[in-house]
Design a protein around this motif. Structure first.
Motif, PDB file in Angstrom:
ATOM      1  N   VAL A 234     -37.732 -39.229  35.259  1.00  0.00           N
ATOM      2  CA  VAL A 234     -37.963 -40.406  34.423  1.00  0.00           C
ATOM      3  C   VAL A 234     -39.447 -40.769  34.411  1.00  0.00           C
ATOM      4  CG1 VAL A 234     -37.477 -42.880  34.158  1.00  0.00           C
ATOM      5  CG2 VAL A 234     -35.628 -41.297  34.742  1.00  0.00           C
ATOM      6  N   LEU A 235     -40.087 -40.732  35.577  1.00  0.00           N
ATOM      7  CA  LEU A 235     -41.519 -41.021  35.651  1.00  0.00           C
ATOM      8  C   LEU A 235     -42.327 -40.025  34.827  1.00  0.00           C
ATOM      9  CD1 LEU A 235     -42.014 -41.915  39.437  1.00  0.00           C
ATOM     10  CD2 LEU A 235     -41.900 -43.481  37.503  1.00  0.00           C
ATOM     11  N   THR A 236     -41.901 -38.765  34.877  1.00  0.00           N
ATOM     12  CA  THR A 236     -42.582 -37.739  34.080  1.00  0.00           C
ATOM     13  C   THR A 236     -42.402 -38.006  32.598  1.00  0.00           C
ATOM     14  OG1 THR A 236     -42.207 -36.117  35.846  1.00  0.00           O
ATOM     15  CG2 THR A 236     -42.776 -35.260  33.665  1.00  0.00           C
ATOM     16  N   TYR A 237     -41.189 -38.399  32.211  1.00  0.00           N
ATOM     17  CA  TYR A 237     -40.891 -38.691  30.802  1.00  0.00           C
ATOM     18  C   TYR A 237     -41.711 -39.877  30.308  1.00  0.00           C
ATOM     19  CZ  TYR A 237     -38.133 -39.767  26.620  1.00  0.00           C
ATOM     20  OH  TYR A 237     -37.728 -40.020  25.328  1.00  0.00           O
ATOM     21  N   LEU A 238     -41.914 -40.873  31.197  1.00  0.00           N
ATOM     22  CA  LEU A 238     -42.690 -42.063  30.839  1.00  0.00           C
ATOM     23  C   LEU A 238     -44.176 -41.907  31.151  1.00  0.00           C
ATOM     24  CD1 LEU A 238     -40.243 -44.820  32.220  1.00  0.00           C
ATOM     25  CD2 LEU A 238     -40.497 -44.059  29.841  1.00  0.00           C
ATOM     26  N   HIS A 239     -44.563 -40.738  31.686  1.00  0.00           N
ATOM     27  CA  HIS A 239     -45.954 -40.423  32.034  1.00  0.00           C
ATOM     28  C   HIS A 239     -46.502 -41.301  33.161  1.00  0.00           C
ATOM     29  CE1 HIS A 239     -46.023 -37.801  28.571  1.00  0.00           C
ATOM     30  NE2 HIS A 239     -45.685 -38.796  27.777  1.00  0.00           N
ATOM     31  N   VAL A 240     -45.611 -41.916  33.952  1.00  0.00           N
ATOM     32  CA  VAL A 240     -46.053 -42.719  35.091  1.00  0.00           C
ATOM     33  C   VAL A 240     -46.501 -41.823  36.233  1.00  0.00           C
ATOM     34  CG1 VAL A 240     -45.362 -44.499  36.764  1.00  0.00           C
ATOM     35  CG2 VAL A 240     -44.499 -44.582  34.421  1.00  0.00           C
ATOM     36  N   ASP A 241     -45.937 -40.618  36.302  1.00  0.00           N
ATOM     37  CA  ASP A 241     -46.325 -39.691  37.367  1.00  0.00           C
ATOM     38  C   ASP A 241     -47.808 -39.355  37.312  1.00  0.00           C
ATOM     39  OD1 ASP A 241     -45.785 -38.299  34.926  1.00  0.00           O
ATOM     40  OD2 ASP A 241     -45.832 -36.416  36.037  1.00  0.00           O
ATOM     41  N   LYS A 242     -48.367 -39.394  36.099  1.00  0.00           N
ATOM     42  CA  LYS A 242     -49.795 -39.099  35.957  1.00  0.00           C
ATOM     43  C   LYS A 242     -50.659 -40.162  36.631  1.00  0.00           C
ATOM     44  CE  LYS A 242     -49.249 -36.485  31.655  1.00  0.00           C
ATOM     45  NZ  LYS A 242     -49.606 -36.381  30.221  1.00  0.00           N
TER      46      LYS A 242
END
Length: 354
Positions: A234-242
């Motif tokens: 989910v974080l990757t999908y929302l680009h929060v992981d970046k």
């Protein structure tokens, strides 16, 4: 010959665990990789589906192949009656480190799990010996860290590199214990230890003990791994992981020389050490790690994870058993050692690997 036999038993334990685990992991990884690619990028719901697939794959294809043989072989050594003999042999080494011989028991337990290892330090009467034992117990590579060591370092660099890391870990324990004991001088009493006769256990009793310990992983660890896999997708999908990766870039990229995507795996690895390995595959987008990381980067990553702050369960038990001062001292010690040793591993890797 006792010490030579002890080294041989320890080597055999790790080599058999790696041999069996690597074979089982290779059989399972491929189908899950293809299944992940099938559902990836199929809409807003795909992060949840891929997260579930990755969480199941992490347990079935990455952790369990190494965890099952490790726990089974540890149960075998325990029921045969060898572990008390190992404790007796290591008693002299403990005294050279300035510790009581009873510290051997928490240390041996630590190879299974750091939580009972820390709780076992209650048997040590001396506050000084108990303090040093609590600090060092969290540095022991538990079964979760062993999964990372065998699943990455042994698989891609070879079993001898994994053995070398365990040897370095033992040397670090001895060196740190010796240094701390110099600042807290106190004579440790001897150890009276009952040595049971050798017995040949039945397969049924060994499997029951192994299954009992595996249930702890299935009940407590696997749900966290599953949830963590979904959260990462989910974080990757929302680009929060970046954002997390960018904040940790000074550590991962500049100091350790790792890809920026590794940052989020180290962050979530504090919850469970198995999560570090599983999320690494997710963050890099493949089960073929050798196509993304160099051998030097694999070495650095594993060394850092091995010595870094243990899982939250261990930290919580350490706080309860030793108080906040011991907990913070342990966190500082683990982090400092992880940074120094991982940094040195970069130069070792560049000299002997590619």
């Amino acid at each position: 010959l006792g010490y030579i036999i002890l080294a041989g038993v320890f080597f055999g334990l790790l080599y058999l665990t790696f041999f069996v685990g690597s074979f089982l992991a290779d059989q399972v990884a491929g189908p899950f990789d293809r299944l992940t690619q099938l559902f990836q990028g199929k809409g807003a719901w795909s992060p949840f589906v891929v997260g579930v697939i990755q969480g199941i794959a992490g347990g079935v294809g990455i952790v369990l192949p190494y965890l099952i043989p490790l726990l089974f072989l540890l149960s075998l050594l325990e029921d045969i009656g060898y572990l008390p003999r190992a404790a007796f042999l290591l008693d002299g080494l403990m005294h050279r480190m300035g510790l009581h011989g009873k510290s051997v028991i928490p240390f041996i337990l630590g190879y299974g799990c750091n939580v009972p290892s820390i709780m076992a330090a209650r048997i040590i009467e001396s506050p000084r010996d108990r303090f040093i034992t609590l600090l060092l117990a969290s540095l022991i590579p538990c079964s979760a860290r062993t999964s990372v060591i065998l699943g990455l370092q042994a698989k891609y660099l070879g079993p001898l590199w994994a053995m070398a890391l365990y040897l370095v870990n033992i040397l670090v324990l001895g060196f740190v214990g010796f240094l701390i004991s110099r600042f807290h001088k106190e004579e440790s009493p001897g150890l009276i230890l009952e040595i049971p006769p050798y017995r040949l256990p039945t397969f049924a009793s060994l499997w029951k003990k192994t299954w009992h310990r595996l249930k702890d992983f299935a009940i407590y660890a696997w749900p966290i791994i599953l949830a963590g896999s979904i959260v990462l997708e989910v974080l990757t999908y929302l680009h929060v992981d970046k954002v997390i990766n960018t904040l940790l870039a000074p550590l991962t990229v500049w100091l350790l020389g790792l890809p920026v995507a590794v940052g989020v795996t180290l962050f979530f690895g504090i919850f469970r050490k198995e999560l570090t390995l599983i999320m690494l595959f997710q963050a890099l987008g493949t089960f073929n790690i050798q196509n993304v990381l160099t051998h030097t980067q694999i070495l650095v990553f594993v060394v850092f994870v091995t010595f870094y702050i243990p899982c939250l369960s261990t930290v919580a038990v350490l706080w309860r058993e030793g108080g906040w001062k011991v907990t913070w001292a342990s966190a500082l010690l683990n982090t400092s050692l992880a940074l120094v040793l991982a940094f040195l591993a970069r130069f070792v890797g560049m000299a002997f690997l590619h």
